[in-house]
Each structure stands twice: as C-alpha cells, then as structure tokens.
Scaffold this motif. Structure first.
Motif, PDB file in Angstrom:
ATOM      1  N   MET A 116      58.958  37.672  35.528  1.00 15.20           N
ATOM      2  CA  MET A 116      59.097  36.694  36.836  1.00 15.20           C
ATOM      3  C   MET A 116      58.289  37.715  37.997  1.00 15.20           C
ATOM      4  SD  MET A 116      59.779  34.127  38.321  1.00 15.20           S
ATOM      5  CE  MET A 116      61.087  33.182  37.013  1.00 15.20           C
ATOM      6  N   SER A 117      58.756  38.779  37.819  1.00 11.82           N
ATOM      7  CA  SER A 117      58.341  39.759  39.058  1.00 11.82           C
ATOM      8  C   SER A 117      56.714  40.025  39.069  1.00 11.82           C
ATOM      9  CB  SER A 117      59.030  41.239  38.842  1.00 11.82           C
ATOM     10  OG  SER A 117      58.585  41.720  37.660  1.00 11.82           O
ATOM     11  N   SER A 118      56.254  39.966  37.926  1.00 11.40           N
ATOM     12  CA  SER A 118      54.721  39.921  37.761  1.00 11.40           C
ATOM     13  C   SER A 118      54.113  38.749  38.454  1.00 11.40           C
ATOM     14  CB  SER A 118      54.272  40.309  36.498  1.00 11.40           C
ATOM     15  OG  SER A 118      54.713  39.080  35.359  1.00 11.40           O
ATOM     16  N   ILE A 119      54.779  37.399  38.203  1.00 17.02           N
ATOM     17  CA  ILE A 119      54.413  36.339  38.452  1.00 17.02           C
ATOM     18  C   ILE A 119      54.460  36.287  40.180  1.00 17.02           C
ATOM     19  CG2 ILE A 119      54.749  33.712  38.892  1.00 17.02           C
ATOM     20  CD1 ILE A 119      55.727  33.945  35.921  1.00 17.02           C
ATOM     21  N   ILE A 120      55.670  36.822  40.796  1.00 22.69           N
ATOM     22  CA  ILE A 120      55.785  36.709  42.277  1.00 22.69           C
ATOM     23  C   ILE A 120      54.635  37.817  42.762  1.00 22.69           C
ATOM     24  CG2 ILE A 120      57.356  37.508  43.813  1.00 22.69           C
ATOM     25  CD1 ILE A 120      59.706  36.737  42.191  1.00 22.69           C
ATOM     26  N   LEU A 121      54.461  39.068  42.099  1.00 19.30           N
ATOM     27  CA  LEU A 121      53.354  39.767  42.725  1.00 19.30           C
ATOM     28  C   LEU A 121      52.026  39.184  42.460  1.00 19.30           C
ATOM     29  CD1 LEU A 121      53.210  42.794  43.539  1.00 19.30           C
ATOM     30  CD2 LEU A 121      52.681  43.374  41.287  1.00 19.30           C
ATOM     31  N   SER A 122      51.802  38.286  41.671  1.00 19.31           N
ATOM     32  CA  SER A 122      50.395  37.770  41.694  1.00 19.31           C
ATOM     33  C   SER A 122      50.309  36.761  42.753  1.00 19.31           C
ATOM     34  CB  SER A 122      50.128  37.118  40.296  1.00 19.31           C
ATOM     35  OG  SER A 122      50.333  38.085  39.262  1.00 19.31           O
ATOM     36  N   ILE A 123      51.296  35.923  42.825  1.00 21.23           N
ATOM     37  CA  ILE A 123      51.148  35.015  44.013  1.00 21.23           C
ATOM     38  C   ILE A 123      51.273  35.631  45.452  1.00 21.23           C
ATOM     39  CG2 ILE A 123      52.728  32.937  45.411  1.00 21.23           C
ATOM     40  CD1 ILE A 123      53.689  32.381  42.590  1.00 21.23           C
ATOM     41  N   LEU A 124      52.067  36.722  45.519  1.00 14.73           N
ATOM     42  CA  LEU A 124      51.952  37.600  46.877  1.00 14.73           C
ATOM     43  C   LEU A 124      50.513  38.022  47.080  1.00 14.73           C
ATOM     44  CD1 LEU A 124      53.364  38.425  49.179  1.00 14.73           C
ATOM     45  CD2 LEU A 124      54.182  40.627  47.898  1.00 14.73           C
ATOM     46  N   SER A 125      49.988  38.651  46.119  1.00 11.66           N
ATOM     47  CA  SER A 125      48.485  39.264  46.089  1.00 11.66           C
ATOM     48  C   SER A 125      47.310  38.222  46.666  1.00 11.66           C
ATOM     49  CB  SER A 125      48.030  39.881  45.041  1.00 11.66           C
ATOM     50  OG  SER A 125      47.626  38.854  43.712  1.00 11.66           O
ATOM     51  N   ILE A 126      47.732  36.761  46.089  1.00 10.39           N
ATOM     52  CA  ILE A 126      46.895  35.676  46.526  1.00 10.39           C
ATOM     53  C   ILE A 126      46.954  35.393  47.893  1.00 10.39           C
ATOM     54  CG2 ILE A 126      46.577  33.403  46.457  1.00 10.39           C
ATOM     55  CD1 ILE A 126      47.337  33.427  43.368  1.00 10.39           C
ATOM     56  N   TYR A 127      48.268  35.260  48.396  1.00  9.98           N
ATOM     57  CA  TYR A 127      48.489  35.200  49.866  1.00  9.98           C
ATOM     58  C   TYR A 127      48.012  36.246  50.714  1.00  9.98           C
ATOM     59  CZ  TYR A 127      51.027  30.671  48.949  1.00  9.98           C
ATOM     60  OH  TYR A 127      51.145  29.478  48.692  1.00  9.98           O
TER      61      TYR A 127
END
Length: 302
Positions: free
Chosen positions: A1-12
């Motif tokens: 879950m943390s990796s998904i959140i990190l990926s979404i955060l990096s996109i923004y």
C-alpha cells in the motif's frame, strides 16, 4: 500500500514541478521542444520497454479484438453527432478522438491487477497494446486534422517513430526475443525519463489553463462520451458475448479509464488546443474517482 501511495505522490510531484517551472520561467520554457523530444525520442524507449517487459501471447487476441470492436462502434456513434455539435475544426478533432484514448497503461494495468489479480496482466497488457496503435494512428490523424489536410494527417502517422518501434517490438516479442539485462536497463532509463517528462509537460500546460473559457458543450460531450456512451456500448457488447467473466471485466475497466496524457502530447505536437485537452484530462480524471466504483459494481452483471 505504501508503494502505491508513493507512486501516486510522485506523479503529482512531477505535475506540480511542471506547473511551477512554467509559472516561474514562462516563455523561457519551450513547450513544443519538450513535446518533440518526448514523442520522437524518449517514447521510443518507453514503447520498446513496455512491449518487451511482458511477452506477447498471440493466443490472447480475443480480448484486444473485442476492445477494438467497441472503440470502432463508439467512434461511428461519435461521428454521427460530433460534426453537428462542433463546427470549429480543432474542437471537432478533440471531440472525435479524445474520449477513446484512455489511460490503459499507467492506471489501467495496476487497477486491473488490484481488481482481478496478477493473472490480469497478460490481458491488460495486450489490450494496452491495441490502445497504443489507436493513439498513434487515429489519435495522430484526428489531432493533425485540426491544422492539416487529410493527406498530411495520414503522412504524420507514418512519420512517427513510435509506431514503427511498436511494430518492431511486437515482432521481437512474438519471436521470443529476450533482451539482455543491459539493454532492458537502457530501455527502462529512457522509459522512466519519458513518463517523467509527460507528467512535467502536463503540469506545464496546466499553467494558464482556464476551464471556464472552454466550450461547455465540448466538456459535456467528452464527459458523456467517456463515462456514459462508451461504457454503455461496452456493457451491451460484453454482456451478449460468450467470454470469460474476468476477461470481460478487464476490457470494461480498461475502457472506463480517464483520458490519457498521450492526448496532451499529440494535441501539443500538432497544435490542436493542448490547454483545452489538458483541462479535459484533469476533468475526466477527477470524475473517474467516482465513476470507478460504479464500474466495479457493474462487473457482477457481465
């Protein structure tokens, strides 16, 4: 879950950086130059890497065939209304093709994995392959038609190296070509650079984009087409064909994806109102956050 959140955060983060860069340096940042570098060079790496990382299985041809059929039918429906609703050439081009170029890769594949598990990768990947050809054939043609003749628009398709890179990568993949680790690392570097630049470019075009200045009819049409007409046609076809329920679901979810940033690349490359297209990507992405729950609920009826 943390990796998904990190990926979404990096996109923004990259989108915001693009916005800040354009806001700070304005005319010093040449939007078209970034587009050309990305489309003509870096996306060649992205195409090769994306198509070689997962081997293509020609036995899975039914899924992309159904996907293509649905897109073809909805484009015919679109052509029946778009020319009546939009007299301005560039708006007509956007209305015709933007809705069928969805984010089937960066968003579609991970979402299908989350819903259907790892077994969905092979189907989602080959559906995305069809979408790549839609982007660089129909997408190039219609965005070109905003400024070019029919002949020039067709030539623009042939001129793009991405299409030829995709064809070569498909041939290599079908023939069980296994690139070395060094080659894959090189392709991956170019691919991630392309993805980063796409997000950065999206942020650049967000600067100065004013949704209230966009033709409300165009916003309404793209929204209705993307989240009502296209899913309705998809649901009717998928409901009436004999196919595994999971494959039907994968196709349906892929068709439900919001507008891809590839729309911004092409509209920028051919000067077809990139700021308007950027706003439409933003709007459909926001609406998608609610629509996806309805889409997942509908899967049980397929």
């Amino acid at each position: 879950m943390s990796s998904i959140i990190l990926s979404i955060l990096s996109i923004y983060i990259f989108i915001i950086l693009g916005y800040i860069a354009k806001r700070s340096f304005k005319s010093q940042i040449d939007d078209k130059t970034i587009t050309i570098i990305n489309v003509y060079f870096l996306q060649v790496f992205l195409t090769f890497w994306g198509l070689l990382i997962h081997p293509i299985n020609v036995n899975l041809i039914i899924a992309p065939a159904v996907y293509l059929l649905i897109v073809a039918i909805t484009l015919l429906i679109s052509s029946s209304f778009a020319h009546k609703l939009f007299k301005e050439k560039k708006e007509y081009s956007i209305a015709m093709v933007a809705g069928v170029i969805g984010n089937t890769a960066n968003l579609g594949i991970p979402l299908n994995i989350a819903i259907f598990g790892e077994s969905s990768i092979q189907y989602a990947t080959i559906v995305n392959l069809v979408n790549i050809f839609i982007v660089y054939t129909l997408g190039v043609y219609f965005y070109s038609r905003g400024n070019f003749s029919v002949k020039s628009s067709l030539l623009n398709i042939i001129k793009l190296p991405i299409l030829w890179a995709a064809i070569i990568a498909i041939i290599l993949s079908i023939n069980d070509y296994k690139p070395s680790e060094i080659i894959m690392n090189m392709l991956m570097m170019g691919a991630y650079a392309s993805i980063t630049m796409q997000l950065f470019l999206f942020g650049i075009y967000l600067y100065g984009t004013k949704i209230r200045e966009i033709n409300p009819t165009l916003i309404a049409w793209i929204t209705i087409f993307k989240f009502l007409i296209l899913p309705a046609v998809a649901f009717m076809i998928l409901y009436n064909i004999d196919l595994d329920a999971n494959i039907k679901g994968i196709i349906f979810i892929e068709l439900l994806m919001p507008l891809a940033i590839a729309n911004v690349n092409l509209s920028s490359l051919y000067d077809c109102e990139p700021k308007i297209v950027t706003a439409l990507v933003l709007i459909t992405s926001a609406i998608f956050l609610g629509v996806i729950f309805i889409g997942v609920w509908l899967l049980k009826f397929l």
